[in-house]
Design a protein around this motif. Structure first.
Motif, mmCIF file in Angstrom:
data_model
loop_
_atom_site.group_PDB
_atom_site.id
_atom_site.type_symbol
_atom_site.label_atom_id
_atom_site.label_comp_id
_atom_site.label_asym_id
_atom_site.label_seq_id
_atom_site.Cartn_x
_atom_site.Cartn_y
_atom_site.Cartn_z
ATOM 1 N N THR A 14 0.861 -1.190 0.000
ATOM 2 C CA THR A 14 0.000 0.000 0.000
ATOM 3 C C THR A 14 0.890 1.230 0.000
ATOM 4 O OG1 THR A 14 -1.685 -1.165 1.222
ATOM 5 C CG2 THR A 14 -1.752 1.238 1.325
ATOM 6 N N PRO A 15 0.707 2.124 -0.972
ATOM 7 C CA PRO A 15 1.552 3.319 -1.037
ATOM 8 C C PRO A 15 1.410 4.181 0.216
ATOM 9 C CG PRO A 15 -0.210 3.373 -2.690
ATOM 10 C CD PRO A 15 -0.328 2.071 -1.982
ATOM 11 N N ALA A 16 2.538 4.557 0.787
ATOM 12 C CA ALA A 16 2.538 5.232 2.093
ATOM 13 C C ALA A 16 1.807 6.573 2.044
ATOM 14 C CB ALA A 16 3.981 5.439 2.521
ATOM 15 N N ASP A 17 2.003 7.347 0.940
ATOM 16 C CA ASP A 17 1.480 8.727 0.993
ATOM 17 C C ASP A 17 0.012 8.808 0.605
ATOM 18 O OD1 ASP A 17 2.340 10.041 -2.288
ATOM 19 O OD2 ASP A 17 1.701 8.059 -1.609
ATOM 20 N N ALA A 18 -0.635 7.670 0.399
ATOM 21 C CA ALA A 18 -2.053 7.717 0.005
ATOM 22 C C ALA A 18 -2.899 7.613 1.278
ATOM 23 C CB ALA A 18 -2.366 6.569 -0.938
ATOM 24 N N TRP A 137 -10.052 19.482 -19.526
ATOM 25 C CA TRP A 137 -9.141 19.551 -18.372
ATOM 26 C C TRP A 137 -9.057 20.981 -17.864
ATOM 27 C CZ3 TRP A 137 -7.507 15.157 -16.150
ATOM 28 C CH2 TRP A 137 -7.695 13.979 -16.904
ATOM 29 N N LYS A 138 -8.958 21.078 -16.530
ATOM 30 C CA LYS A 138 -8.855 22.358 -15.837
ATOM 31 C C LYS A 138 -7.576 22.335 -15.017
ATOM 32 C CE LYS A 138 -13.209 23.802 -16.695
ATOM 33 N NZ LYS A 138 -13.521 22.964 -17.852
ATOM 34 N N PHE A 139 -7.102 23.534 -14.658
ATOM 35 C CA PHE A 139 -5.960 23.592 -13.751
ATOM 36 C C PHE A 139 -6.262 24.572 -12.636
ATOM 37 C CE2 PHE A 139 -1.643 22.237 -13.024
ATOM 38 C CZ PHE A 139 -1.206 23.152 -12.078
ATOM 39 N N ARG A 140 -6.173 24.096 -11.400
ATOM 40 C CA ARG A 140 -6.301 24.985 -10.234
ATOM 41 C C ARG A 140 -5.117 24.661 -9.317
ATOM 42 N NH1 ARG A 140 -12.902 24.768 -9.098
ATOM 43 N NH2 ARG A 140 -13.437 25.508 -11.205
ATOM 44 N N ASP A 141 -4.283 25.666 -9.070
ATOM 45 C CA ASP A 141 -3.052 25.417 -8.328
ATOM 46 C C ASP A 141 -3.358 25.321 -6.840
ATOM 47 O OD1 ASP A 141 0.308 26.845 -8.715
ATOM 48 O OD2 ASP A 141 -0.454 24.935 -7.920
ATOM 49 N N GLU A 142 -4.086 24.240 -6.487
ATOM 50 C CA GLU A 142 -4.461 24.011 -5.081
ATOM 51 C C GLU A 142 -3.227 24.068 -4.195
ATOM 52 O OE1 GLU A 142 -8.638 22.942 -5.773
ATOM 53 O OE2 GLU A 142 -7.518 23.321 -3.913
ATOM 54 N N ILE A 143 -3.352 24.717 -3.054
ATOM 55 C CA ILE A 143 -2.184 24.864 -2.178
ATOM 56 C C ILE A 143 -1.781 23.503 -1.608
ATOM 57 C CG2 ILE A 143 -3.558 25.379 -0.122
ATOM 58 C CD1 ILE A 143 -1.331 27.559 0.464
ATOM 59 N N ARG A 144 -2.769 22.641 -1.400
ATOM 60 C CA ARG A 144 -2.457 21.301 -0.872
ATOM 61 C C ARG A 144 -3.260 20.259 -1.642
ATOM 62 N NH1 ARG A 144 -4.363 20.165 4.293
ATOM 63 N NH2 ARG A 144 -3.532 18.077 4.036
ATOM 64 N N PRO A 145 -2.802 19.936 -2.862
ATOM 65 C CA PRO A 145 -3.508 18.859 -3.566
ATOM 66 C C PRO A 145 -3.394 17.581 -2.723
ATOM 67 C CG PRO A 145 -1.579 19.590 -4.814
ATOM 68 C CD PRO A 145 -1.614 20.378 -3.561
ATOM 69 N N ARG A 146 -4.461 16.806 -2.619
ATOM 70 C CA ARG A 146 -4.374 15.593 -1.788
ATOM 71 C C ARG A 146 -5.487 14.636 -2.188
ATOM 72 N NH1 ARG A 146 -6.576 19.692 0.773
ATOM 73 N NH2 ARG A 146 -8.489 19.491 1.998
ATOM 74 N N PHE A 147 -5.414 13.425 -1.617
ATOM 75 C CA PHE A 147 -6.449 12.422 -1.872
ATOM 76 C C PHE A 147 -6.481 12.020 -3.347
ATOM 77 C CE2 PHE A 147 -9.065 14.538 1.773
ATOM 78 C CZ PHE A 147 -8.106 14.124 2.688
ATOM 79 N N GLY A 148 -5.317 11.988 -3.974
ATOM 80 C CA GLY A 148 -5.246 11.511 -5.364
ATOM 81 C C GLY A 148 -6.037 12.403 -6.297
#
Ligand SMILES: Nc1ncnc2c1ncn2[C@@H]1O[C@H](COS(=O)(=O)NC(=O)[C@@H](N)CS)[C@@H](O)[C@H]1O
Length: 437
Positions: A14-18, A137-148
């Motif tokens: 299981t990948p650790a950062d997921a 496709w869209k791009f939003r420079d989320e400060i903390r992209p997470r949850f895949g």
């Protein structure tokens, strides 16, 4: 598709950062691989599911009378300066300069872009209403992209934009999208509840978020238990008819995200139960009047020749987010459980003894027959041992598993397992074929 040929880089560990299950399972089952923070490569298994989600979204948009276009991902800053959102949008906007020093941007959304198309092409009230959509496709420079893919920086969205002569007509457009969304999420195999929502950077004063219930949802939600039993609008819903009763039925009961929840009101009448849970926002619709048409001069000539700024709304569905949301709502300890409509393949055919010539011949024959009948089959023709094959097929999450080994071959039976219920049954190959085809 033969598994021995498929590019399917499954992971044992299981990948650790997921941190959430959908992210873990999408990595482990070889659906995606991260390219950069919040930016993903979609591999064959993941892309098949993404395309299935797109197909259902598209079908329901077309049914509701929307027309598909495709706008560029890279937009001119000039358009956003006209609407006044260029500075207001903040650091989420990825800004860039082209070789001629022109300010460009990677579109986080497309209200300005589509309003520019409309104002150049539509001049008369007779050409209304219009509802244009894209899957882009869209791009939003989320400060903390997470949850895949759930909170990515580059993500796939279906976004519509409606154009009407006045607010009353615009609300009819809003209702058509509201109904289309109820149908879309139901066909994707998830239960989405419409909740009054904040309108944020998009703007306006009427907005609903569509929330899929899942324990790992990003926001707490509060809703009337009745929502679990409301009817989904039927295939033959008349989109040119009065949809207000359907919208009223789905908005008259209490449902609010944590931002909008009024704990004191509590919101549910006597005898109704208030459910508290967690939810994932998979869609968000807005009515915002002339917020864009006025500053951008998107006007039509009225019946008496007057110039009228059109009333607009925009309607978004998180297509790539939905792949993760469906897994959050439908998985178990062994892996993903794909709803039939979005599954990458319909059946996982497992040869239990690939070094047995007769068994392999019988499996090859079943594979050919099902393929000819139009059944999508992933055929595990590898030489792995049976236990590993079962584990992989459970992880990948196809709705059906069809297993054949030497013992079954002698007895003239195959085993069929339903992934969602775990139910197994032994039946003749013909009976299995009849059930699957
Ligand atoms: N960072 C993200 N990653 C994945 N999906 C996202 C992300 N941000 C938004 N979405 C999805 O996109 C949907 C629409 O986004 S939105 O901001 O609410 N609405 C708009 O952009 C409007 N222009 C609708 S056309 C959301 O409901 C959500 O499902």
């Amino acid at each position: 598709m033969r598994l021995s040929k498929l590019f399917l880089p499954v992971m044992k560990e299981t990948p650790a950062d997921a941190q959430i299950v959908s992210h873990r399972l999408m990595l482990r089952s070889g659906m995606i691989r991260q390219s950069a923070a919040g930016i993903y490569n979609w591999l064959p298994l993941g892309l098949k599911v993404l395309r299935n989600v797109e197909r259902i979204v598209r079908e329901e948009q077309d049914r509701a009378g929307a027309q598909e276009i495709l706008m560029p991902t890279v937009q001119q800053a000039e358009l956003w300066k006209q609407s006044g959102r260029y500075d207001a949008y903040g650091p989420e906007m990825l800004r860039m300069m082209d070789r001629h020093e022109r300010e460009m941007l990677f579109g986080p959304t497309h209200e300005e872009q589509v309003t520019d198309i409309f104002r150049n092409c539509v001049k008369s009230y007779k050409d209304l209403p219009k509802n244009l959509y894209q899957i882009q496709w869209k791009f939003r420079d989320e400060i903390r992209p997470r949850f895949g893919v759930m909170r990515g920086r580059e993500f796939l969205m279906k976004d519509n934009y409606s154009f009407d002569l006045d607010e009353e007509a615009a609300r009819r457009s809003y209702n058509r999208m509201f109904v289309a969304y109820l149908r879309t999420f139901a066909r994707l195999g998830v239960r989405a509840i419409p909740m009054r929502a904040d309108t944020g950077p998009i703007g306006g004063e009427l907005s609903h978020e569509f929330i899929v219930l899942a324990p790992t949802g990003e926001s707490a939600v509060f809703y009337d238990h009745d929502f679990n039993s409301l009817d989904i609008p039927a295939d033959d819903t008349d989109y040119d008819g009065d949809l207000q009763p359907i919208v009223d039925n789905w908005t008259s009961r209490y449902a609010a995200t944590e931002e909008m929840h009024e704990p004191t009101a509590n919101g549910v009448p006597e005898g109704h139960k208030l459910i508290t849970g967690r939810g994932i926002e998979v869609g968000h619709i807005f009515y915002f009047g002339t917020k864009y048409s006025e500053p951008m001069n998107a006007i039509v000539q009225g019946a008496d020749g007057e110039k009228i700024p059109v009333h607009m709304g925009s309607y978004g569905i998180g297509v790539s987010r939905l792949v993760g949301a469906i897994i959050e709502a439908s998985h178990d300890d062994n892996g993903i459980i794909w709803p039939e409509n979005v599954a990458p393949w319909h059946v996982g055919l497992i040869n239990l003894r690939s070094n047995d010539a007769d068994c392999t011949a019988a499996c090859d024959d079943l594979y050919e027959k099902l393929g000819r009948a139009g059944v999508d089959v992933l055929y595990d023709d590898t030489s792995e041992r049976a236990g590993a094959k079962f584990a992989k097929m459970d992880l990948v999450g196809l709705p059906w598993q069809l297993m054949l080994g030497p013992r079954g071959l002698k007895a003239g039976i195959v085993e069929l397992k339903n992934r969602a219920t775990g139910e197994r049954e032994e039946l003749t190959p013909d009976a299995a074929f009849a059930k699957l085809a």
